[in-house]
Design an enzyme around this catalytic site. Sequence first.
Site, PDB file in Angstrom:
ATOM      1  N   GLU A 349       0.830  -1.203   0.000  1.00 47.56           N
ATOM      2  CA  GLU A 349       0.000   0.000   0.000  1.00 47.56           C
ATOM      3  C   GLU A 349       0.866   1.256   0.000  1.00 47.56           C
ATOM      4  OE1 GLU A 349      -4.260   0.571   1.873  1.00 47.56           O
ATOM      5  OE2 GLU A 349      -2.751   1.027   3.398  1.00 47.56           O
ATOM      6  N   HIS A 378       7.718 -26.999   2.304  1.00 46.09           N
ATOM      7  CA  HIS A 378       6.936 -28.081   1.709  1.00 46.09           C
ATOM      8  C   HIS A 378       5.806 -27.528   0.852  1.00 46.09           C
ATOM      9  CE1 HIS A 378       8.990 -31.094   4.200  1.00 46.09           C
ATOM     10  NE2 HIS A 378       8.981 -30.150   5.134  1.00 46.09           N
ATOM     11  N   LYS A 480     -12.712   2.378  -3.354  1.00 46.27           N
ATOM     12  CA  LYS A 480     -13.866   2.737  -2.523  1.00 46.27           C
ATOM     13  C   LYS A 480     -14.919   3.470  -3.349  1.00 46.27           C
ATOM     14  CE  LYS A 480     -11.370   3.154   1.885  1.00 46.27           C
ATOM     15  NZ  LYS A 480     -10.936   4.100   2.940  1.00 46.27           N
TER      16      LYS A 480
END
Length: 551
Positions: A349, A378, A480
């Site tokens: 960000e 793994h 937004k």
Amino acid sequence: MGKPGRSSIPSVGVHHQGPMSFPDFSASDAQIQWQRFCDLLWYHEDLGIWLDISRMHVNPSHLEQLQPGFDKAFAAMAELEAGAIANPDEQRQVGHYWLRTPQLAPNEAVRDQIATEIDQIDQFGRDVISGVIKAPGGQPFTDVLWIGIGGSGLGPLLMIRALQGHGSGLPFHFFDNVDPNGMSAVLAELDDRLATTLVVTVSKSGGTPEPHLGMEQARHRVESRGGRWADQAVAITMVDSKLDREAQQDGWLKSFSMFDWVGGRTSITSAVGLLPGALIGADIRDFLAGAAQMDDATRLADLRRNPAALMAASWFVAGDGKGRRDMVVLPYRDRLEVFSRYLQQLVMESLGKRLDRDGNEVNQGIAVYGNKGSTDQHAYVQQLRDGVDNFFATFIEVLEDVSDIPVIKDECPGDFLDGFLQGTRSALTEGGRQSLSISMRRFDARRLGALIALFERAVGFYGDLVNINAYHQPGVEAGKKAAAAILDLQSRVEAVLKDGAPRTVSEIRQAVGDGSDEAIFWIMRHLAGNDRGYRAEGDWANPASIRFSCS
């Protein structure tokens, strides 16, 4: 090696004849690797933290080329801490460093407010845990429901996972998304204990949709069971925000302050991180002290002896200053499992920007991912070793093991964990892959604060090196606005369909007057998929054929 501070510099290694004298990187020569390790190693004696960038492909010529950029970055950081407008796009100061060293704040009122807030949070946590502050029915609080999004959720989650001991403080539950299934699961888990749950809502502006929606769901569930919402509700917000006014008007149990000059991704040393720490019985003052110690170490205007500068330089060289390599975070402790997610927000960000400060399109950023070692060995380490070379790894280790896991049959889990880390690091180097390592003698609140502060400062330095504003988030704001536009479109679509007439998405768009067929299809597919009173007739494989109506 003296303790670091303004008059005593952290140890940074030995054997260098000049400020940039160390061997060029070699993947095959063990002696050169050792020499680089000795020359480039940074160590903080009091914190017991080492930083090793020797396995990054950083050579003396790189640091010499970066020196002018760092001279500017050091000066810019000093101005930021002194109260300059470091976020010019929003005309804001950037003051998260003041939170752990209040005397740096630009005026006495801010200094006093920070100190008072810390005292109040510390006391509130003690009073809740001890039962001095009780739930509405007179019983002690048993749980905490934390409602926050982004840094207001990730920071607290990191505090809880990293610092909460068994049976210490209150159990935490999170609304950190607006997923109805997730909310339902949390509320079902709390069940009757909801009446003794402290509900904390975090929203800087008080108008962010996600925490507001979570708060309303929690309030509805509390009140539907006959509870007194205000007596168990706590707000963390800016003074005189919409949420603050509601909390004051309705007489909420407590309110704590957020500051205009602290962004969500750097809010963990504010009430956002301190309150959860206090509610689990963590030493929040030690947490702040660790951050302050690392801040002090990273103020040093010396590229070779500043750990955050060394990290930022390594990132820059690895990605050619254009973010061409991802950052893979591999903490070899379960308590730091959330740290890679925390860094995702802090780094991405802050640095993921389309424009630089001069308005040039640069598309900067560093992608971050990771989980924990040795689990990751793994999982995706196979690709790191043999696949696309588009990353650098960040290993994080803690030397001190717990005492109640003994050596059994000459086998110690901690030895294996250390061996797995060293083995993975060596395997990556042999494959020409880059890595840096952070080692800590022990892990506690102080070291967590220091670790966070190290990355915060490195992000700030890197932002200056590539000439971007690391303290705003226009892409988030754009998202937004786009979401708000979709919700507005949905309300108008529903208004059109109230007459009950079946319509295709194209016909709905024409009736609404704007929007796109695809956006309307997504809206209607969601509404039809829930018990919201809408029907869909047609072939779902042919979206244009489906006719939607209100039943």
